[in-house]
Design an enzyme around this catalytic site. Structure first.
Site, short mmCIF file in Angstrom:
data_model
loop_
_atom_site.label_atom_id
_atom_site.label_comp_id
_atom_site.label_asym_id
_atom_site.label_seq_id
_atom_site.Cartn_x
_atom_site.Cartn_y
_atom_site.Cartn_z
N SER A 151 0.85 -1.19 0.00
CA SER A 151 0.00 0.00 0.00
C SER A 151 0.88 1.24 0.00
CB SER A 151 -0.92 0.00 1.23
OG SER A 151 -0.25 0.59 2.32
N LYS A 152 0.26 2.37 -0.32
CA LYS A 152 1.02 3.62 -0.37
C LYS A 152 1.65 3.93 0.99
CE LYS A 152 -2.00 5.47 -3.82
NZ LYS A 152 -3.12 6.33 -4.05
N ARG A 153 0.96 3.53 2.03
CA ARG A 153 1.47 3.81 3.39
C ARG A 153 2.73 3.01 3.71
NH1 ARG A 153 -3.78 4.09 3.48
NH2 ARG A 153 -3.97 1.84 3.68
N ASP A 154 2.95 1.90 2.99
CA ASP A 154 4.13 1.09 3.28
C ASP A 154 5.42 1.84 3.00
OD1 ASP A 154 2.77 -1.13 4.18
OD2 ASP A 154 2.45 -1.89 2.15
#
Ligand code: GLU
Length: 502
Positions: free
Chosen positions: A261-264
């Protein structure tokens, strides 16, 4: 005659392009190049509520940075334009009317509130509400109402158009990577294809455009696989030839568990956008700003889900264009490995010409207002080259050639310094002062003799000198480093450490 290969990258401009999207674009591009085909960029901006200003530019700039040349698109134009869905509304209107006249779609007048009420009632009974062949005749639509009523409601203009999903049918679709995919239409609802605001929904516009733009292969992320049955049925409804469908494997988190995910990016410390993204009060740097080369970024992404069938890992874009094939795509998820990402950059940086790195270093020095002697830059680059991993590492990896260490690595001090160290260092500084020809072999010889004469371990002496010159225990060949740093500066640094130690 074989049909021309035409593929498209069809992002929705709902934010910056992330690496997952970039990989989809890359595989489309490589497939087009390999087959002398066309690579089309289509902006899927039908959902104006999710539109984010600046994302189309970010997408285009990112593809450009990576060298993925677009053959047809909103800025290039082409024979199948316009390439923004918001500019193709007339086409969708006429096609939806055609579908209704073919009796494959129908007008629906149910309000949001009415449908919500039915949904809640079904939930109360523990059932999932699906609007389809089983219950569509109970609702307010052109299949259930008479002609007069339908005409009257149509005049009011507030209607949607729904797909007439066939009743209880097994739909057999094909995906190039997965083969046969069978789905039952009883699980599908009569999808809204055309909204009351006069806009098509994603599914409808997507299929119409792939057909109208003569797309031969739809290559997209696995998250679109559940939509395949509907798309398949739409082609059948129009009696159109289908493109081939390829749903790319997911990119998995660095842990290997779950979709990346982008948050990773923030969590594991790597960029997720090719280029910097700026919005309101937020600036997120991308691969470019973090010191990655576009060639390396592309190379890394290409191997996430594809393999060349050999052990070879390092490729230029041109080589990938030659070697790419759909048959070597994997159909299981590919783990994103941030260390491997950097390794690829290192490999590509090793291929950079000396002058390119010299220019880069000079630019950094100027930017940071650091004095330097241009004549030395070549030797510095030669020495540090194997240690460079990111473009941004050029200055941090060479800073000690230009300025004395500001502090010393505390762990290193604990490891190698004792009460004799200041004396050893003063001794070394005298040796260096007395070296006539200040060249690395002579520096080495004299220090070696000094250590032998005093019965000191050579390794330990070298450690002390390195700490004095570099500030830590790692770095390239120490004698060459001393030669470049120069006699006076080296003596100064060695004495500085001697005086610093207790
Ligand atoms: N607009 C879709 C997206 O943003 C593209 C889906 C497709 O490629 O068919 O991912």
């Amino acid at each position: 005659m074989l049909k021309k290969i035409r593929v498209r990258f069809a992002p929705s401009p709902t934010g910056p392009l992330h690496i997952g999207g970039l990989r989809t674009a890359l595989f489309n591009y490589l497939f087009a190049k390999k087959n002398n085909g066309d690579f089309v960029l289509r902006i899927e901006d039908t959902d104006q509520k999710r539109y984010v200003t600046g994302s189309e530019k970010h997408i285009i700039d990112s593809l450009d940075w990576c060298g993925l040349t677009i053959n047809e698109g909103p800025t290039q134009g082409g024979n199948f334009g316009p390439y923004r869905q918001s500019e193709r509304k007339e086409l969708y209107r006429s096609q939806i009317e055609k579908l209704v006249s073919l009796e494959k779609a129908y007008y629906a007048f149910d309000t949001r509130e009415e449908l919500e009420k039915v949904r809640l009632e079904s939930e109360k009974d523990g059932k999932v509400f699906i609007y389809n062949a089983h219950n569509r005749h109970h609702f307010k639509n052109s299949l259930a109402l008479n002609k007069e009523k339908t005409a009257e409601l149509l005049k009011r203009g507030d209607y949607t158009v729904r797909f007439k999903t066939p009743k209880d049918k097994e739909i057999t679709c094909y995906d190039v990577l997965r083969g046969k995919v069978v789905l039952s239409s009883s699980l599908m609802d009569d999808k809204v294809l055309y909204k009351s605001d006069g806009n098509p929904t994603y599914h409808f516009a997507n299929v119409i455009d792939d057909h109208e733009m003569n797309i031969s292969h739809v290559i997209r992320g696995e998250e679109w696989l559940p939509s395949l049955a509907l798309h398949w049925l739409l082609y059948d409804a129009f009696d159109w030839t289908k493109p081939k469908f390829v749903h790319l494997p997911l990119i998995l988190k660095p842990t290997g568990k779950g979709k990346l995910s982008k948050r990773d990016g923030a969590k594991f410390g790597f960029p997720v956008y090719p280029l910097k993204w700026t919005s309101d009060d937020l600036v997120i740097s991308g691969y470019k700003e973090s010191g990655f080369m576009p060639e390396a970024t592309i190379n890394f992404l290409a191997l996430l889900g594809w393999n060349p069938g050999t052990e070879k890992e390092v490729f230029t874009l041109k080589q990938l264009e030659k070697e790419f094939s759909l048959k070597n795509l994997n159909n299981s998820g590919a783990r994103f490995d941030p260390e491997k990402n950097i390794w690829f950059n290192q490999q590509h940086m090793l291929k950079l010409e000396g002058p390119t790195l010299i220019n880069l270093l000079e630019e950094c020095l100027k930017q940071n207002k650091i004095d330097y002697d241009f004549k030395k830059l070549d030797s510095i680059i030669r020495l540090i080259r194997p240690r460079l991993d990111l473009l941004t590492s050029v200055l941090p990896s060479s800073i000690y050639f230009f300025v004395s260490p500001k502090n010393y690595n505390a762990k290193a001090i604990n490891k190698i310094c004792d009460h004799n160290s200041p004396q050893t260092l003063f001794g070394v500084s005298t040796v260096i002062e007395n070296i006539g020809v200040f060249k690395s072999p002579k520096i080495k010889l004299d220090i070696e003799n000094y250590a032998k004469g005093r019965n000191l371990g050579f390794g330990k002496v070298l450690g002390l000198i390195r700490l004095a010159i570099v500030g830590e225990l790692s770095g390239p060949d120490l004698f060459e480093t001393i030669e470049i740093v120069g006699q006076t500066a080296s003596i100064k640094r060695i004495k500085a450490l001697a005086n610093f130690l207790p």
